[in-house]
Design an enzyme around this catalytic site. Structure first.
Site, PDB file in Angstrom:
ATOM      1  N   ASP A  18       9.311  25.119 -27.969  1.00 20.83           N
ATOM      2  CA  ASP A  18       8.120  25.979 -28.079  1.00 20.83           C
ATOM      3  C   ASP A  18       6.956  25.409 -27.262  1.00 20.83           C
ATOM      4  O   ASP A  18       6.869  24.197 -27.059  1.00 20.83           O
ATOM      5  CB  ASP A  18       7.726  26.093 -29.564  1.00 20.83           C
ATOM      6  CG  ASP A  18       6.774  27.244 -29.814  1.00 20.83           C
ATOM      7  OD1 ASP A  18       6.671  28.151 -28.960  1.00 20.83           O
ATOM      8  OD2 ASP A  18       6.115  27.234 -30.880  1.00 20.83           O
ATOM      9  N   HIS A  77       7.549  29.153 -18.690  1.00 20.60           N
ATOM     10  CA  HIS A  77       8.982  29.291 -19.006  1.00 20.60           C
ATOM     11  C   HIS A  77       9.840  28.638 -17.915  1.00 20.60           C
ATOM     12  O   HIS A  77      10.854  28.009 -18.205  1.00 20.60           O
ATOM     13  CB  HIS A  77       9.354  30.767 -19.148  1.00 20.60           C
ATOM     14  CG  HIS A  77       8.696  31.444 -20.310  1.00 20.60           C
ATOM     15  ND1 HIS A  77       8.657  30.886 -21.562  1.00 20.60           N
ATOM     16  CD2 HIS A  77       8.040  32.635 -20.415  1.00 20.60           C
ATOM     17  CE1 HIS A  77       8.015  31.705 -22.388  1.00 20.60           C
ATOM     18  NE2 HIS A  77       7.623  32.769 -21.711  1.00 20.60           N
ATOM     19  N   LEU A  83      29.801  16.780 -24.617  1.00 19.65           N
ATOM     20  CA  LEU A  83      28.681  17.325 -25.398  1.00 19.65           C
ATOM     21  C   LEU A  83      28.913  18.818 -25.594  1.00 19.65           C
ATOM     22  O   LEU A  83      29.276  19.512 -24.643  1.00 19.65           O
ATOM     23  CB  LEU A  83      27.356  17.113 -24.621  1.00 19.65           C
ATOM     24  CG  LEU A  83      26.105  17.816 -25.155  1.00 19.65           C
ATOM     25  CD1 LEU A  83      25.641  17.185 -26.470  1.00 19.65           C
ATOM     26  CD2 LEU A  83      24.954  17.750 -24.134  1.00 19.65           C
TER      27      LEU A  83
HETATM   28  C1  IPE Z   1      10.541  30.261 -31.618  1.00 24.58           C
HETATM   29  O1  IPE Z   1       9.354  30.242 -30.904  1.00 24.58           O
HETATM   30  C2  IPE Z   1      11.646  30.863 -30.780  1.00 24.58           C
HETATM   31  C3  IPE Z   1      12.069  30.052 -29.647  1.00 24.58           C
HETATM   32  C4  IPE Z   1      11.665  28.851 -29.359  1.00 24.58           C
HETATM   33  C5  IPE Z   1      13.053  30.682 -28.806  1.00 24.58           C
HETATM   34  P1  IPE Z   1       8.277  31.411 -31.062  1.00 24.58           P
HETATM   35  O2  IPE Z   1       7.129  31.036 -30.216  1.00 24.58           O
HETATM   36  O3  IPE Z   1       8.906  32.713 -30.811  1.00 24.58           O
HETATM   37  O4  IPE Z   1       7.924  31.310 -32.610  1.00 24.58           O
HETATM   38  P2  IPE Z   1       6.620  31.736 -33.398  1.00 24.58           P
HETATM   39  O5  IPE Z   1       6.310  33.150 -32.991  1.00 24.58           O
HETATM   40  O6  IPE Z   1       5.534  30.784 -32.982  1.00 24.58           O
HETATM   41  O7  IPE Z   1       6.988  31.591 -34.836  1.00 24.58           O
HETATM   42  C1  IPE Z   2       8.781  29.050 -26.125  1.00 19.80           C
HETATM   43  O1  IPE Z   2       7.497  29.090 -25.633  1.00 19.80           O
HETATM   44  C2  IPE Z   2       9.731  29.910 -25.334  1.00 19.80           C
HETATM   45  C3  IPE Z   2      10.181  31.128 -26.061  1.00 19.80           C
HETATM   46  C4  IPE Z   2       9.868  31.443 -27.271  1.00 19.80           C
HETATM   47  C5  IPE Z   2      11.056  32.015 -25.337  1.00 19.80           C
HETATM   48  P1  IPE Z   2       6.466  30.225 -26.027  1.00 19.80           P
HETATM   49  O2  IPE Z   2       6.555  31.316 -25.025  1.00 19.80           O
HETATM   50  O3  IPE Z   2       6.653  30.632 -27.437  1.00 19.80           O
HETATM   51  O4  IPE Z   2       5.106  29.440 -25.854  1.00 19.80           O
HETATM   52  P2  IPE Z   2       3.794  29.557 -26.756  1.00 19.80           P
HETATM   53  O5  IPE Z   2       4.210  29.337 -28.165  1.00 19.80           O
HETATM   54  O6  IPE Z   2       3.246  30.930 -26.527  1.00 19.80           O
HETATM   55  O7  IPE Z   2       2.911  28.483 -26.241  1.00 19.80           O
HETATM   56 MG    MG Z   3       5.818  30.027 -29.187  1.00 19.08          MG
END
Ligand code: IPE
Ligand code: IPE
Ligand code: MG
Length: 241
Positions: free
Chosen positions: A21, A38, A132
């Site tokens: 995240d 990303h 792995l």
């Molecule tokens: C969780 O992250 C999903 C992934 C890392 C793929 P999100 O950014 O979607 O989660 P929330 O919305 O903060 O709970």
């Molecule tokens: C995690 O990063 C990637 C996915 C959930 C696909 P985010 O896109 O959720 O990044 P934040 O949480 O907005 O910083």
């Molecule tokens: Mg996120």
């Protein structure tokens, strides 16, 4: 194979699951589009794989895209799917070279055809690799996974092939997408959020949780080693003393 500093072999997790995240925040801090976060985030995967291979951790599961993530703007979703496609196109050779077995969990039928086919190809090609097991959670939601398992159990009970009185935890575990994979010992979440966001709800019942403030694109091999060290210091009691 070498243990991370200070981690005895018997204190290594067998399975590490990661909620990757913070890509969006990483980009925002730099005035860049979220998509650039990303892109950089997809590079961090390499460090985690290297850490597991070096330490001899046999299972790594990465939460790459949730069921709920489909709600994001269409251009962000499209960019993430393109990144998945590119990841598979560019890394399959490396996956084979490093003896990694790729797996995926989630509603893979939701993925665009091109990415799904590439995924299936790499999964099939790498099926006999042994260093792995790398599992990507894609269009994954734990409540959906449990619901799918319940539906399957009900079907079998209705057909008479499963006696409701014999249903135990194993009957459920073996019908989850993760059947055959040990439960995660260590759950890592980057970017500081103290939540599990519908990830592996059944499987993490006794996982040790490490939350790091680092944003996913900044997360490197040594950060996973640090999480392993933290895990080694924990005293897992499973309700005992
Ligand atoms: C969780 O992250 C999903 C992934 C890392 C793929 P999100 O950014 O979607 O989660 P929330 O919305 O903060 O709970
Ligand atoms: C995690 O990063 C990637 C996915 C959930 C696909 P985010 O896109 O959720 O990044 P934040 O949480 O907005 O910083
Ligand atoms: Mg996120």
């Amino acid at each position: 194979m070498s243990n991370p500093p200070g981690v005895p072999a018997d204190k290594l997790p067998r399975h590490i699951a990661v909620i990757m995240d913070g890509n969006g925040r990483w980009a925002r801090e730099r005035g860049l589009p979220r998509i650039e976060g990303h892109r950089r985030g997809s590079e961090s995967v390499r460090g985690c794989i290297a850490a597991c291979l070096e330490a001899g951790v046999p299972y790594l599961t990465l939460y790459a895209f949730s069921k709920e993530n489909w709600q994001r703007p269409a251009d962000e979703v499209a960019a993430l799917m393109l990144l998945l496609d590119r990841f598979l196109a560019e890394r399959t050779a490396e996956i084979m070279e490093r003896n990694i077995r790729l797996q995926a969990i989630g509603h893979l039928q939701d993925l665009p055809d091109k990415a799904r086919k590439r995924l299936e190809t790499t999964i099939a090609k790498s099926a006999d690799n042994t260093a792995l097991t790398l599992t990507l959670a894609l269009s994954y939601g734990a409540r959906t996974e449990i619901t799918d398992a319940v539906r399957q159990i009900a079907r079998e009970a209705k057909a008479g092939s499963l006696d409701p009185e014999t249903i135990g935890e194993e009957a459920i575990s073996s019908r989850l997408y993760t059947a055959g994979t040990p439960d995660p010992d260590l759950l890592v979440r980057t970017s500081g959020e103290m939540r599990v966001s519908n990830f592996l709800l059944w499987q993490i019942s006794y996982a040790e949780i490490v939350v790091t403030p680092k944003l996913w694109p900044d997360f490197a091999k040594d950060d996973l080693f640090a999480a392993m060290q933290e895990y080694a210091r924990r005293h897992r009691r499973y309700g005992g003393i």
